[in-house]
Design a protein around this motif. Structure first.
Motif, mmCIF file in Angstrom:
data_model
loop_
_atom_site.group_PDB
_atom_site.id
_atom_site.type_symbol
_atom_site.label_atom_id
_atom_site.label_comp_id
_atom_site.label_asym_id
_atom_site.label_seq_id
_atom_site.Cartn_x
_atom_site.Cartn_y
_atom_site.Cartn_z
ATOM 1 N N ASP A 209 66.343 -24.458 -14.615
ATOM 2 C CA ASP A 209 65.245 -24.607 -13.648
ATOM 3 C C ASP A 209 65.288 -25.950 -12.922
ATOM 4 O O ASP A 209 64.251 -26.531 -12.620
ATOM 5 N N VAL A 210 66.465 -26.460 -12.687
ATOM 6 C CA VAL A 210 66.585 -27.681 -11.879
ATOM 7 C C VAL A 210 67.503 -27.353 -10.710
ATOM 8 O O VAL A 210 68.673 -27.030 -10.906
ATOM 9 N N LEU A 211 66.966 -27.387 -9.515
ATOM 10 C CA LEU A 211 67.777 -27.127 -8.329
ATOM 11 C C LEU A 211 68.162 -28.458 -7.710
ATOM 12 O O LEU A 211 67.299 -29.183 -7.191
ATOM 13 N N ARG A 214 66.732 -30.071 -4.410
ATOM 14 C CA ARG A 214 65.265 -29.995 -4.329
ATOM 15 C C ARG A 214 64.607 -30.770 -5.477
ATOM 16 O O ARG A 214 63.902 -31.735 -5.233
ATOM 17 N N THR A 215 64.839 -30.335 -6.724
ATOM 18 C CA THR A 215 64.185 -30.990 -7.865
ATOM 19 C C THR A 215 64.710 -32.423 -8.013
ATOM 20 O O THR A 215 63.948 -33.361 -8.246
ATOM 21 N N LEU A 216 66.014 -32.561 -7.886
ATOM 22 C CA LEU A 216 66.682 -33.859 -7.912
ATOM 23 C C LEU A 216 67.770 -33.816 -6.843
ATOM 24 O O LEU A 216 68.323 -32.752 -6.580
ATOM 25 N N THR A 217 68.090 -34.984 -6.275
ATOM 26 C CA THR A 217 69.192 -35.013 -5.323
ATOM 27 C C THR A 217 70.434 -35.574 -6.018
ATOM 28 O O THR A 217 70.351 -36.096 -7.120
ATOM 29 N N LEU B 87 60.362 -23.757 -11.388
ATOM 30 C CA LEU B 87 61.439 -24.284 -10.542
ATOM 31 C C LEU B 87 60.859 -24.753 -9.217
ATOM 32 O O LEU B 87 60.098 -24.030 -8.580
ATOM 33 N N GLY B 88 61.228 -25.967 -8.805
ATOM 34 C CA GLY B 88 60.736 -26.393 -7.501
ATOM 35 C C GLY B 88 60.987 -27.874 -7.265
ATOM 36 O O GLY B 88 61.666 -28.507 -8.061
#
Lengths: 464, 275
Positions: A209-211, A214-217, B87-88
């Protein structure tokens, strides 16, 4: 000179009539006697053409020899030198175009069934219990973006080298395309889980669940103390045909359909909460492995009829021979030299038919080296279908391009890398489909391994 | 990641507000973005708009209405329970600058979604007129929070049990008739956003809508949320969720939202019968 045995030991498999009623794996795999018999056909050639056909250069004749000696542990150890996920590659590699295509025995009979032998020893090890190599820990940490084949291979290699490894996955489950894409009957999810478990035992940390983007660069990852980053995010966005009616209800991208089924278990709706529409008459558009996966999944879920629509002929189909063969055996009707031109819906916006046109092959070739196709005017016909799966490939997800300053991309959105998987950003490496477009699991794995070596070199030579 | 619920509140009948601890998302969240969540091992993935965020506390706030099985199960979670997967922040943030006079239209739970947009618009010194609509008095929530971020607020209920009787489009027409509006932002049920668009098109006022397509992945890999924008396929999660309202094919999207109506009903009924 050794006498050549021309016929391969056949692989036992579920009969077509049985298997279309379940999601269990189709081929059963060799048993010990079958594996030894098949391994004994190998000529142990001096110049080893098979190795040159393998994207990760497994010492093929050596591991085969160990099988004939019943030293299965040594056989799997040899494979592990260059292949971190042999249970998976033994099942999904297109061996007939790679190692087996170069086999000398193949010139006079069936080539040695290298993939089946690889699967045999990999499964043997899995059953016996995985052995973890001794690891000398290092202080540096590496971040891996994406837990598909490229990311897992890179993680495995870096973990063996002693680095602290964290894998970031955007979905709630690990495995990337191995989990959401390839169906259970071709790659049991238990196998994927076991391979991931092995990495966890080696100390690899996984964060779901880490994109990244978005969530982190990418930049955040460096700030979090990672010395290097490997990007293996896969090919991303599904392509559509951009023809009228493509957003009708009942039309899915292959990615969506397969994700609903494989990741979210929509075929067990009731027990699971994600729904999926299953029509009475369905069609799949495309001729690659993903199209075969979608068609073979559909036929297991109950439509009376499943068509596969492909604009060229069986000769040009990019899918593995074995997949095409299995699909035909399972009753999927292939419509060659055919292309959809529009989808037709009912008053509720639900698909009810597809209009197609017959195609012919031209003598000219396109940029991919395949023959161009031309529609035959006046050959339009309508096919009644209430479900359609579009499996015509993917293109790069633009998220990293939008959110990562200084990272260079090709005009088609893929990340630019050199032969060592190095990107334009220092300390950032990339491989797999985000670099190559839609390729194979083993190519992605090969990239992951090469990147791991380049990352080690980068960290070792980096000035403090 | 999972996220702990630090505060929950039933704002109105079947409308809940959860504040959850998720520092990474709170740190990056911007107005207009959403999260994808899943609440049990066999659950579906659903999108919810971020209604507020607090970077210092590391929390985000979500408002939802119980409409199906997943939102029903979600409504049964309590403080200190965890949301299994979150998620986000997903989607592109709202375009925020000094537009002049902005009319922001919210309907139902969409009113929670306009809250961070109002905050961001206010920071850029826009003049803000908010027009918010509820079905009836017992569904009214966050009127105070909307008032705190707006220069003027018009409240409507369909049945006239609170505020003015009528639809948000009545309020929008009234505002347009007396003042110059530079931009309209509408978030709410699709029929409402479609109706707002029909009004603003007449006056040619630039209008933004935040689309509530069905989603599976929420990150561009599946295309479940595809919509037709100016005749082309776009993904709500990657290209949106906000779009130029005049380019949206609302009729197609209305139909697509009904894709799984039957399945949703079955699932919801089964869950209700369990209690």
């Amino acid at each position: 000179m050794k006498e050549i045995v021309k016929t391969a030991v056949p692989m036992r498999e579920q009969p077509a009539g049985e298997r279309i009623k379940n999601f269990d794996e189709v081929p059963f795999g060799y048993n010990e006697e079958e594996a030894i018999k098949e391994a004994s056909r190998c000529l142990q050639c001096k110049n080893r053409p098979c190795v040159s056909g393998c994207p990760v250069a497994i010492r093929i004749p050596d591991f085969i020899k160990k099988i004939t000696e019943r030293d299965f542990q040594k056989a799997i150890d040899i494979i592990h030198e260059t292949d971190s996920l042999p249970c998976i590659t033994g099942r999904v590699c297109p061996q007939e175009e790679q190692c087996q295509a170069k086999c000398v025995v193949g010139k006079v009979g069936d080539p040695i069934m290298i993939g089946r032998l690889e699967r045999f020893v990999a499964d043997w090890e899995l059953k016996k219990g995985l052995k973890i190599p001794e690891i000398k820990k290092r202080n540096e940490k590496v971040a891996i973006v994406g837990s598909g084949p490229a990311g897992l291979a890179c993680a495995g290699e870096l973990a063996i080298k002693g680095f602290g490894v964290t894998v970031f996955e955007a979905f709630h489950e690990l495995g990337g395309v191995l989990t959401y894409g390839i169906p259970e009957f071709r790659l049991p999810k238990e196998i994927v889980k076991a391979e991931i478990e092995r990495l966890k035992m080696m100390g690899v940390e996984f964060k779901t669940d880490v994109l990244i983007g978005r969530t982190l660069t990418i930049n955040d990852l460096f700030e979090l103390g990672y010395s290097a980053i490997f990007i293996g995010v896969g090919a991303g966005l599904p392509r559509f045909m951009n023809i009228p009616g493509e957003n009708l209800i009942g039309i899915y991208s292959a990615n969506e359909f397969l994700t609903r089924i494989n990741l979210l278990k929509a075929y067990k709706f009731g027990e699971y909460d994600t729904p999926v529409y299953i029509g009475k008459r369905a069609c799949v558009v495309g001729g690659g492995n993903v199209a075969m996966d979608a068609a073979r999944t559909l036929i297991r879920l109950g439509p009376e009829k499943v068509y596969l629509i492909y604009r060229r002929t069986i000769e040009e189909m990019p899918a593995r021979k074995e997949e095409i063969h299995h699909a035909l055996e399972e009753g999927i009707e292939f419509l060659y030299l055919t292309n959809p031109v529009r989808f037709i819906g009912d008053e509720n916006g639900h698909l009810k038919a597809v209009e197609c046109v017959k195609m012919k092959l031209s003598s000219e070739t396109d940029e991919s080296g395949r023959k161009k196709t031309l529609p035959i005017p006046g050959s339009e016909f309508t096919l009644e279908v209430d479900e359609a799966i579009i499996a015509i490939g993917t293109k790069a997800n633009p998220l990293l391009q939008i959110t990562t300053q200084g990272l260079k991309f090709k005009p088609n959105g893929q990340i630019e890398v050199d032969e060592y998987c190095r990107t334009s950003l220092k300390g950032v490496f990339a491989g797999g489909d985000i670099v190559n477009g839609s390729a194979t699991v083993v190519t992605a794995m090969g990239d992951g391994r090469r990147a791991a070596m380049a990352i080690e070199e980068y960290i070792n030579t980096k000035k403090p | 990641m999972s996220a702990k619920i630090v505060k929950m509140e039933e704002l109105a009948k079947d409308i809940f507000c959860y504040e959850v601890e998720t520092p990474l998302i709170a740190n990056k969240a911007k107005a207009g973005q959403f999260v994808i969540l899943r609440i049990h091992q066999k659950g579906e993935r659903i999108p919810l708009t971020i209604a507020d965020f607090d970077r210092e506390k590391g929390t985000i706030t979500m408002v939802f209405q119980v409409l199906g099985k997943t939102t029903l199960l979600l409504s049964r979670l309590r403080e200190n329970d965890h949301i299994l997967n979150i998620l986000g922040p997903q989607g592109n943030p709202s375009e925020i600058k000094d537009f002049g006079h902005v009319a922001v239209v919210g309907g139902g739970v969409g009113i929670a979604a306009i809250h961070p947009i109002l905050k961001a618009l206010k920071e850029k010194n826009n003049k803000i007129t908010s027009i918010i609509g509820y079905r009836s008095k017992e569904l009214v929530f966050w009127e105070d929070k909307i008032k705190a971020q707006s220069h003027e607020v018009l409240v409507y209920t369909n049945d006239g049990s609170y505020g003015k009787a009528g639809l948000v489009t009545d309020g929008l027409k009234e505002v347009i008739s007396r003042e110059k509006i530079d931009r309209v932002i509408a978030v709410g049920p699709l029929v409402m956003m479609d109706a707002v668009t029909k009004v603003t098109k007449e006056y040619n006022i630039p209008t933004i809508v935040s689309l509530n397509s069905l989603m599976v992945c929420g990150m561009g890999m599946c295309g479940a949320c595809r919509v037709t924008i100016n005749g082309k396929i776009k993904f709500t999660c990657m290209d949106g969720p906000e779009f130029n309202a005049f380019a949206v094919d609302f009729d197609e999207l209305k139909k697509r939202l009904n894709s799984y109506k039957e399945e949703e009903k079955i699932c919801y009924k089964k869950e209700l019968e369990k209690c």
